[in-house]
Design an enzyme around this catalytic site. Structure first.
Site, PDB file in Angstrom:
ATOM      1  N   CYS A 178     -15.065   1.891 -23.288  1.00  0.00           N
ATOM      2  CA  CYS A 178     -16.074   1.039 -22.641  1.00  0.00           C
ATOM      3  C   CYS A 178     -16.954   1.779 -21.632  1.00  0.00           C
ATOM      4  O   CYS A 178     -17.929   1.220 -21.148  1.00  0.00           O
ATOM      5  CB  CYS A 178     -15.397  -0.128 -21.936  1.00  0.00           C
ATOM      6  SG  CYS A 178     -14.299   0.426 -20.624  1.00  0.00           S
ATOM      7  N   CYS A 219      -7.821  -1.114 -21.044  1.00  0.00           N
ATOM      8  CA  CYS A 219      -8.194  -1.206 -19.629  1.00  0.00           C
ATOM      9  C   CYS A 219      -7.005  -0.865 -18.726  1.00  0.00           C
ATOM     10  O   CYS A 219      -7.180  -0.375 -17.608  1.00  0.00           O
ATOM     11  CB  CYS A 219      -8.687  -2.610 -19.293  1.00  0.00           C
ATOM     12  SG  CYS A 219      -9.877  -3.249 -20.482  1.00  0.00           S
TER      13      CYS A 219
HETATM   14 FE1  FES Z   1     -13.846  -1.311 -19.449  1.00  0.00          FE
HETATM   15 FE2  FES Z   1     -11.906  -3.119 -19.296  1.00  0.00          FE
HETATM   16  S1  FES Z   1     -13.665  -3.168 -20.586  1.00  0.00           S
HETATM   17  S2  FES Z   1     -12.069  -1.260 -18.235  1.00  0.00           S
END
Ligand code: FES
Length: 138
Positions: A44, A118
Protein backbone atom coordinates in the site's frame (compact mmCIF):
# COMPACT_ATOMS: atom_id res chain seq x y z
CA UNK A 1 -18.46 -15.63 0.62
CA UNK A 2 -17.73 -12.13 -0.67
CA UNK A 3 -14.69 -10.19 0.63
CA UNK A 4 -16.98 -7.69 2.30
CA UNK A 5 -18.38 -10.48 4.50
CA UNK A 6 -14.94 -10.83 6.12
CA UNK A 7 -14.62 -7.12 6.77
CA UNK A 8 -14.98 -7.10 10.53
CA UNK A 9 -13.11 -5.06 13.14
CA UNK A 10 -13.09 -6.45 16.68
CA UNK A 11 -13.75 -4.21 19.67
CA UNK A 12 -10.05 -4.60 20.53
CA UNK A 13 -9.02 -3.25 17.11
CA UNK A 14 -11.41 -0.32 17.52
CA UNK A 15 -10.08 0.37 21.03
CA UNK A 16 -6.47 0.56 19.79
CA UNK A 17 -7.34 2.51 16.65
CA UNK A 18 -9.42 5.11 18.49
CA UNK A 19 -6.99 5.49 21.41
CA UNK A 20 -3.59 4.32 20.17
CA UNK A 21 -1.03 3.49 22.86
CA UNK A 22 2.52 4.85 22.70
CA UNK A 23 1.96 7.04 19.64
CA UNK A 24 4.71 9.67 19.39
CA UNK A 25 3.09 13.05 18.91
CA UNK A 26 6.17 15.25 18.71
CA UNK A 27 9.37 14.65 16.81
CA UNK A 28 11.90 13.20 19.27
CA UNK A 29 14.80 15.24 20.61
CA UNK A 30 18.33 14.16 19.74
CA UNK A 31 19.45 11.43 22.15
CA UNK A 32 15.95 10.84 23.50
CA UNK A 33 15.86 7.26 22.18
CA UNK A 34 18.39 4.45 21.80
CA UNK A 35 17.23 3.15 18.43
CA UNK A 36 15.17 4.07 15.39
CA UNK A 37 13.72 1.91 12.63
CA UNK A 38 11.50 2.45 9.63
CA UNK A 39 9.54 0.10 7.38
CA UNK A 40 7.30 0.54 4.36
CA UNK A 41 4.62 -1.61 2.82
CA UNK A 42 5.05 -2.61 -0.81
CA UNK A 43 1.34 -3.46 -0.84
CA UNK A 44 0.00 0.00 0.00
CA UNK A 45 3.01 2.36 0.21
CA UNK A 46 2.43 3.26 3.85
CA UNK A 47 5.31 3.89 6.25
CA UNK A 48 5.97 3.02 9.90
CA UNK A 49 8.54 4.75 12.13
CA UNK A 50 9.59 3.29 15.47
CA UNK A 51 11.73 4.67 18.30
CA UNK A 52 12.98 2.52 21.16
CA UNK A 53 14.39 3.03 24.61
CA UNK A 54 16.38 -0.03 25.72
CA UNK A 55 17.64 -0.95 29.18
CA UNK A 56 21.23 -1.72 28.24
CA UNK A 57 21.90 -3.99 31.24
CA UNK A 58 18.81 -6.17 31.00
CA UNK A 59 18.21 -5.75 27.22
CA UNK A 60 14.56 -5.03 27.92
CA UNK A 61 12.43 -2.75 25.72
CA UNK A 62 11.51 0.09 28.07
CA UNK A 63 9.78 2.31 25.51
CA UNK A 64 8.32 1.69 22.07
CA UNK A 65 7.04 4.85 20.37
CA UNK A 66 5.79 5.04 16.82
CA UNK A 67 4.26 7.10 14.02
CA UNK A 68 2.62 5.95 10.83
CA UNK A 69 0.76 7.04 7.75
CA UNK A 70 -0.86 3.62 7.73
CA UNK A 71 -4.50 2.70 8.03
CA UNK A 72 -6.69 1.82 11.03
CA UNK A 73 -5.38 -1.75 11.07
CA UNK A 74 -1.74 -0.59 11.03
CA UNK A 75 -2.48 1.83 13.88
CA UNK A 76 -4.27 -0.82 15.95
CA UNK A 77 -1.61 -3.48 15.28
CA UNK A 78 1.28 -1.18 16.13
CA UNK A 79 -0.46 0.09 19.24
CA UNK A 80 -0.96 -3.51 20.36
CA UNK A 81 2.64 -4.47 19.49
CA UNK A 82 3.90 -1.49 21.52
CA UNK A 83 1.92 -2.77 24.52
CA UNK A 84 3.17 -6.35 24.04
CA UNK A 85 6.88 -5.41 24.02
CA UNK A 86 6.70 -2.98 26.94
CA UNK A 87 4.32 -4.84 29.26
CA UNK A 88 5.54 -6.13 32.63
CA UNK A 89 8.40 -3.63 32.68
CA UNK A 90 9.47 -4.42 29.12
CA UNK A 91 10.27 -7.77 27.58
CA UNK A 92 13.75 -8.82 26.50
CA UNK A 93 14.78 -7.96 22.95
CA UNK A 94 15.27 -11.65 22.08
CA UNK A 95 11.67 -12.39 23.15
CA UNK A 96 10.26 -9.30 21.41
CA UNK A 97 11.91 -10.48 18.16
CA UNK A 98 9.92 -13.73 18.41
CA UNK A 99 6.54 -11.92 18.34
CA UNK A 100 4.92 -12.53 14.96
CA UNK A 101 2.17 -10.61 13.15
CA UNK A 102 -0.03 -13.63 13.93
CA UNK A 103 0.57 -13.07 17.68
CA UNK A 104 -0.42 -9.41 17.29
CA UNK A 105 -3.57 -10.33 15.38
CA UNK A 106 -4.49 -12.88 18.06
CA UNK A 107 -4.21 -10.20 20.77
CA UNK A 108 -6.38 -7.92 18.59
CA UNK A 109 -9.02 -10.67 18.36
CA UNK A 110 -8.53 -10.78 14.61
CA UNK A 111 -8.12 -8.52 11.59
CA UNK A 112 -9.87 -8.69 8.22
CA UNK A 113 -7.79 -10.95 5.91
CA UNK A 114 -7.23 -8.04 3.51
CA UNK A 115 -5.53 -6.13 6.33
CA UNK A 116 -2.99 -8.69 7.51
CA UNK A 117 -0.17 -6.91 5.62
CA UNK A 118 -0.79 -3.83 7.81
CA UNK A 119 0.11 -5.76 10.97
CA UNK A 120 3.56 -6.57 9.55
CA UNK A 121 4.77 -2.96 9.56
CA UNK A 122 5.29 -2.70 13.34
CA UNK A 123 7.23 -5.95 13.43
CA UNK A 124 9.43 -4.95 10.47
CA UNK A 125 10.17 -1.44 11.79
CA UNK A 126 10.99 -2.93 15.21
CA UNK A 127 13.46 -5.39 13.63
CA UNK A 128 15.11 -2.51 11.72
CA UNK A 129 15.41 -0.53 14.96
CA UNK A 130 17.04 -3.50 16.70
CA UNK A 131 19.46 -3.95 13.76
CA UNK A 132 20.35 -0.27 14.09
CA UNK A 133 20.68 -0.60 17.87
CA UNK A 134 23.21 -3.43 17.63
CA UNK A 135 24.90 -1.71 14.71
CA UNK A 136 25.40 1.42 16.81
CA UNK A 137 23.10 3.49 14.58
CA UNK A 138 20.57 5.53 16.56
FE1 FES B 1 -1.42 0.55 4.28
FE2 FES B 1 -2.96 -0.70 6.05
S1 FES B 1 -3.44 -0.22 3.98
S2 FES B 1 -0.95 0.01 6.31
Amino acid sequence: MKDVDNWYYSDKVKEHFLKPKNFLEKEPKKGEFDAYGEAGSVVCGDIMKVWLKIDKKTERVKKFKWQTWGCASAIAATSMFSVMVTEKGGIKIKDALKITPKDIITRLHGLPPQKVHCSVLADQAFKKAIDNYYGGRV
